[in-house]
Design an enzyme around this catalytic site. Structure first.
Site, PDB file in Angstrom:
ATOM      1  N   ARG A   5       0.054 -13.534   1.391  1.00 14.48           N
ATOM      2  CA  ARG A   5       0.923 -14.676   1.638  1.00 14.48           C
ATOM      3  C   ARG A   5       2.372 -14.516   1.185  1.00 14.48           C
ATOM      4  O   ARG A   5       3.283 -14.957   1.906  1.00 14.48           O
ATOM      5  CB  ARG A   5       0.283 -15.942   1.041  1.00 14.48           C
ATOM      6  CG  ARG A   5      -0.810 -16.495   1.932  1.00 14.48           C
ATOM      7  CD  ARG A   5      -1.604 -17.611   1.270  1.00 14.48           C
ATOM      8  NE  ARG A   5      -2.549 -17.101   0.281  1.00 14.48           N
ATOM      9  CZ  ARG A   5      -3.484 -17.836  -0.296  1.00 14.48           C
ATOM     10  NH1 ARG A   5      -3.594 -19.116   0.006  1.00 14.48           N
ATOM     11  NH2 ARG A   5      -4.312 -17.301  -1.167  1.00 14.48           N
ATOM     12  N   LYS A  61      -4.748  -4.467   5.393  1.00 16.93           N
ATOM     13  CA  LYS A  61      -6.087  -5.017   5.167  1.00 16.93           C
ATOM     14  C   LYS A  61      -6.473  -5.933   6.318  1.00 16.93           C
ATOM     15  O   LYS A  61      -5.722  -6.831   6.692  1.00 16.93           O
ATOM     16  CB  LYS A  61      -6.131  -5.805   3.855  1.00 16.93           C
ATOM     17  CG  LYS A  61      -7.513  -6.413   3.559  1.00 16.93           C
ATOM     18  CD  LYS A  61      -7.518  -7.186   2.250  1.00 16.93           C
ATOM     19  CE  LYS A  61      -6.970  -8.587   2.397  1.00 16.93           C
ATOM     20  NZ  LYS A  61      -7.895  -9.510   3.115  1.00 16.93           N
ATOM     21  N   LYS A  72     -16.511  -7.323   2.650  1.00 13.24           N
ATOM     22  CA  LYS A  72     -17.356  -7.613   1.483  1.00 13.24           C
ATOM     23  C   LYS A  72     -18.846  -7.676   1.846  1.00 13.24           C
ATOM     24  O   LYS A  72     -19.526  -8.665   1.622  1.00 13.24           O
ATOM     25  CB  LYS A  72     -16.933  -8.937   0.833  1.00 13.24           C
ATOM     26  CG  LYS A  72     -15.478  -8.980   0.391  1.00 13.24           C
ATOM     27  CD  LYS A  72     -15.118 -10.334  -0.199  1.00 13.24           C
ATOM     28  CE  LYS A  72     -13.673 -10.405  -0.651  1.00 13.24           C
ATOM     29  NZ  LYS A  72     -12.729 -10.413   0.496  1.00 13.24           N
ATOM     30  N   ASP A  77     -11.899  -5.325   4.790  1.00 17.04           N
ATOM     31  CA  ASP A  77     -12.282  -6.200   3.679  1.00 17.04           C
ATOM     32  C   ASP A  77     -13.292  -7.244   4.157  1.00 17.04           C
ATOM     33  O   ASP A  77     -12.979  -8.416   4.303  1.00 17.04           O
ATOM     34  CB  ASP A  77     -11.018  -6.875   3.130  1.00 17.04           C
ATOM     35  CG  ASP A  77     -11.299  -7.839   1.993  1.00 17.04           C
ATOM     36  OD1 ASP A  77     -12.281  -7.611   1.258  1.00 17.04           O
ATOM     37  OD2 ASP A  77     -10.525  -8.808   1.838  1.00 17.04           O
ATOM     38  N   ASP A  98     -25.836  -7.783   1.504  1.00 18.68           N
ATOM     39  CA  ASP A  98     -27.079  -8.065   2.204  1.00 18.68           C
ATOM     40  C   ASP A  98     -28.143  -7.131   1.641  1.00 18.68           C
ATOM     41  O   ASP A  98     -27.922  -6.461   0.637  1.00 18.68           O
ATOM     42  CB  ASP A  98     -26.875  -7.864   3.716  1.00 18.68           C
ATOM     43  CG  ASP A  98     -27.727  -8.791   4.568  1.00 18.68           C
ATOM     44  OD1 ASP A  98     -28.963  -8.858   4.304  1.00 18.68           O
ATOM     45  OD2 ASP A  98     -27.191  -9.441   5.477  1.00 18.68           O
ATOM     46  N   THR A 143     -10.723 -13.042  -7.201  1.00 20.63           N
ATOM     47  CA  THR A 143      -9.597 -13.480  -8.019  1.00 20.63           C
ATOM     48  C   THR A 143      -9.405 -14.999  -7.978  1.00 20.63           C
ATOM     49  O   THR A 143      -8.597 -15.543  -8.733  1.00 20.63           O
ATOM     50  CB  THR A 143      -8.292 -12.786  -7.590  1.00 20.63           C
ATOM     51  OG1 THR A 143      -8.145 -12.872  -6.172  1.00 20.63           O
ATOM     52  CG2 THR A 143      -8.311 -11.329  -8.013  1.00 20.63           C
TER      53      THR A 143
END
Length: 251
Positions: free
Chosen positions: A217, A35, A64, A62, A67, A126
């Site tokens: 992470r 990603k 997002k 990614d 608009d 999330t």
């Protein structure tokens, strides 16, 4: 059955190309996709995405997009030309935005003989929960909003959604079997939640219906990223689940 490694998307949420390049080299045989999000894309731009793809790897872009319909559809065309396997838009952009995007991607891929990326809609981050929704005056529980947006994305012709594991089983019941569910906020047992609020283990996510899990992470901050990623794949592999259709897209 689809190999478990193909369900793992590693989030390259790092600030330098050198670090991202190192991670791709270390993990390309363990994970099915990488990603590239806002941080790395802003630092490195589309050329690095091309580099990852050119090395035989798959990319989930990614960014997002959210608009006006014309702007998002135009960005979607460029994402298609870039050669990514998946990219996302915000479902809250509305039906017209998503419909225009789906049409632009299909038309561009057909006309230019390109692989068609899967276009998925972000439902609810999330890091958000019911209190977050209350702050912006959305009077709905997270699972209600996510399900509503997933159905809207499906009607608009999108290929799937980004959603937490908490909503995956509901979405799976509310949509078709081949509707993709990409689940972020995935943390192995014992890992810190950090700023995520609606989290799950890799096993829980896949058991609830996720087609892909996105992990950042817990792998990136591990002293041994290869071992951390391998353990996640082993956990996914322990789940008895059939493969999803992926041949229509560059997945």
């Amino acid at each position: 059955m689809e190999p478990a490694k193909n369900k793992l998307i590693i989030a390259l949420d790092v600030d330098t190309v050198a670090r991202a390049r190192q991670l791709v080299a270390q993990l390309r045989d363990i994970a099915g996709m990488f990603k590239v999000g806002s941080q790395l894309f802003t630092a490195a731009g589309p050329d690095f995405v091309r580099e990852i793809i050119g090395g035989g790897n798959k990319v989930f872009l990614d960014l997002k997009f959210h608009d006006i319909p014309n702007t998002v559809a135009s960005a979607a065309i460029e994402a298609t030309r870039l050669g990514v396997s998946i990219f996302n838009v915000h479902a809250l952009g509305g039906s017209e935005m998503m419909e225009r995007t789906a049409h632009a991607v299909a038309e561009t891929a057909s006309k230019e003989q390109l692989s068609k990326p899967a276009v998925i809609a972000v439902t609810l981050l999330t890091s958000a929960n019911e209190a977050t929704l209350g702050e912006i005056r959305i009077d709905a529980k997270p699972e209600e909003l996510v399900t509503r947006l997933a159905r809207m994305a499906a009607r608009a012709g999108l290929d799937g959604v980004v959603a937490s594991a908490a909503e995956a089983s509901i979405i799976r019941s509310a949509t078709t079997p081949d509707f993709l569910i990409v689940t972020p906020g995935v943390r192995p047992s014992g890992a810190a939640a950090a700023d995520q609020k609606r989290i799950a283990t890799p096993r829980e996510a896949v058991e609830r219906g996720a087609d892909y899990v996105v992990v950042g992470r817990p792998i990136l901050e591990s002293p041994d990223p290869v071992k951390a990623a391998t353990q996640i794949v082993e956990e996914i592999n322990a789940v008895s689940s059939g493969s999803r259709k992926s041949s229509e897209y560059n997945l």
